[in-house]
Design a protein around this motif. Sequence first.
Motif, PDB file in Angstrom:
ATOM      1  N   MET A 181      42.223  40.116  -7.034  1.00  0.00           N
ATOM      2  CA  MET A 181      42.412  39.961  -5.582  1.00  0.00           C
ATOM      3  C   MET A 181      41.246  40.560  -4.791  1.00  0.00           C
ATOM      4  N   SER A 182      40.582  41.583  -5.340  1.00  0.00           N
ATOM      5  CA  SER A 182      39.364  42.106  -4.705  1.00  0.00           C
ATOM      6  C   SER A 182      38.288  41.037  -4.682  1.00  0.00           C
ATOM      7  N   SER A 183      38.174  40.296  -5.788  1.00  0.00           N
ATOM      8  CA  SER A 183      37.181  39.227  -5.846  1.00  0.00           C
ATOM      9  C   SER A 183      37.535  38.097  -4.888  1.00  0.00           C
ATOM     10  N   VAL A 184      38.830  37.825  -4.732  1.00  0.00           N
ATOM     11  CA  VAL A 184      39.271  36.792  -3.786  1.00  0.00           C
ATOM     12  C   VAL A 184      38.932  37.210  -2.352  1.00  0.00           C
ATOM     13  N   GLN A 185      39.181  38.480  -2.031  1.00  0.00           N
ATOM     14  CA  GLN A 185      38.839  38.978  -0.693  1.00  0.00           C
ATOM     15  C   GLN A 185      37.341  38.795  -0.424  1.00  0.00           C
ATOM     16  N   GLY A 186      36.509  39.122  -1.417  1.00  0.00           N
ATOM     17  CA  GLY A 186      35.070  38.958  -1.270  1.00  0.00           C
ATOM     18  C   GLY A 186      34.664  37.505  -1.136  1.00  0.00           C
ATOM     19  N   ALA A 187      35.288  36.635  -1.938  1.00  0.00           N
ATOM     20  CA  ALA A 187      34.951  35.212  -1.895  1.00  0.00           C
ATOM     21  C   ALA A 187      35.263  34.612  -0.530  1.00  0.00           C
ATOM     22  N   VAL A 188      36.390  35.029   0.044  1.00  0.00           N
ATOM     23  CA  VAL A 188      36.756  34.535   1.376  1.00  0.00           C
ATOM     24  C   VAL A 188      35.723  34.985   2.403  1.00  0.00           C
ATOM     25  N   TYR A 189      35.285  36.247   2.304  1.00  0.00           N
ATOM     26  CA  TYR A 189      34.248  36.736   3.217  1.00  0.00           C
ATOM     27  C   TYR A 189      32.933  35.991   2.985  1.00  0.00           C
TER      28      TYR A 189
END
Length: 565
Positions: A67-75
């Motif tokens: 989910m940390s990677s998902v947060q980064g990908a969205v940004y």
Amino acid sequence: MTWTQVFTPVGGSLGISALVALIPILYFFWALAIKRMKGYMAGLTTLLMVILVAVLVYRMPAEIAIMSSVQGAVYGILPIGWIIISSVFLYKLTVKTGQFDIIRSSVLSITEDRRLQALLVAFSFGAFLEGAAGFGAPVAISAALLVGLGFHPLYAAGLCLIANTAPVAFGAIGIPIIAMEGPTGVPAMEISKMVGRQLPILSVFVPFYLIVIMSGFKKAVEVLPAILVSGISFSLTQYFTSNFMGPELPDILSALVSLVALTLFLKVWKPKTIFRFASEQAATAEVAAASQAIKNSKAPFTTGQIFKAWSPFLVLTAFISIWGIPTVKKALVGKYEGANLLFNCLNPIGKALSFTPEVPGLHNLIIDVNGKPIAALFKLEVLAAAGTAILLAAIVTKFIVSISWRDWLATFGETLNELKFPLLTIASVVGFAYVANASGMSTTLGMALAGTGMLFPFFSPFLGWLGVFITGSDTSSNLLFGNLQKVTATSVGMEPVLALAANTSGGVAGKMISPQSIAVACAAVGLAGKESDLFRFTVKHSLLLVVIIGIITYLQSNLLSWMVP
């Protein structure tokens, strides 16, 4: 289920833990520089690597890491990817409607010399865009302009990344320095003064270095007067504004002074020979025709035609400058509190288009070393995004260049199709940055560098360099390592404000090799899949510049301590 950050996960050893934390970074270097993977493949596999290290070594729960990677990908998509889409789209509109031919001619009327064009576009105009917008827009737009002028795409992207070194610290209306005041407690004005006593030294050097890279030492000396006008006018303005006005305006004013000074100087001075790239021999006839047109008529196009052709970029400049004003920013996210009628009308629209939902499976589940939960939110500020300002400029441009809505939309669709792989690259590398930060790997590496004792003044900029390489942002690097710099500097007898400035100044050298910067630059010039070539082009220059900044910082901490405010 919560998880507490640990910075020395391997037997409590900082050294060994730092070596493990380096694995994803070294892998990324290997993937691009040696294996020469396509950018999106290097990004995706590096993301997988950092998740594995986070889970297996740092004992981070897999769901939290993902989910940390998902947060980064969205940004990575909003706001960064959105800037690239809208920037490339605006550029393509000028090309499709023939306006860029006029822009090219107007620049050639100032100078046909590629060295001087690089100073005007990559250094001065790029710095202006950095000061007004930041977040990838300067490199995307200035590199696209150079390609349109006839520069090889790889050279255009590389030169713009290197030229961007001078203004990054004061980018986006001074945000990198302003943001550092909060976590460190040191006034932004004091940090601004110190950065303004480091970067002007580099700002004089960068234009000369840029031309040496392009043409070699002897050819650079041929245009030394123009280089000095460009660099000295920029650096003097940068020093004055940063020390007496604050961190908000150094880039914008320095760029304008440099741009005007060099343009006026070229009206009375010309190089003895016109420099062009060897690869341009195939286009000799076209260049000769353009040169002859300029000789036959001092104005191949009317002033009105030239103004119309440049109008999209003038409108762009206006929009991103307005978007950068703090009061406007508040209205664009629905947080304005005041009596201005216009902003009060804008407030509800900005609020309706700003979303900050919690990241599921991540929000408040990571506990920092102080025992406090770390909030994790998707920051989706659609109206306030710089990419939206550029899109609005593209809408205005539709009427300026008289393109139909059908062709306008078709061009936008072409842009999206061309950028699908670059967007994947950007999303994956920003996801990598977020996992590295959330897991504590970035802090592990920072703590290792901070343990260099009396040599810390030299290594202090390397901390900022590392932070920008990982996060892609001088602002993020300052937030990540600012307090660590301050505490370490105090313990070794170094002035804290010097360490904070070194973090910012060192970060500017890391910008040109940051994975997301590489992806942005390649996307802008049509080099999707060639990220490894651009990385190999910039990495040696990045290392050289951060070493220079390290030497400057060490001297200022010891022999030149009078330079510290």
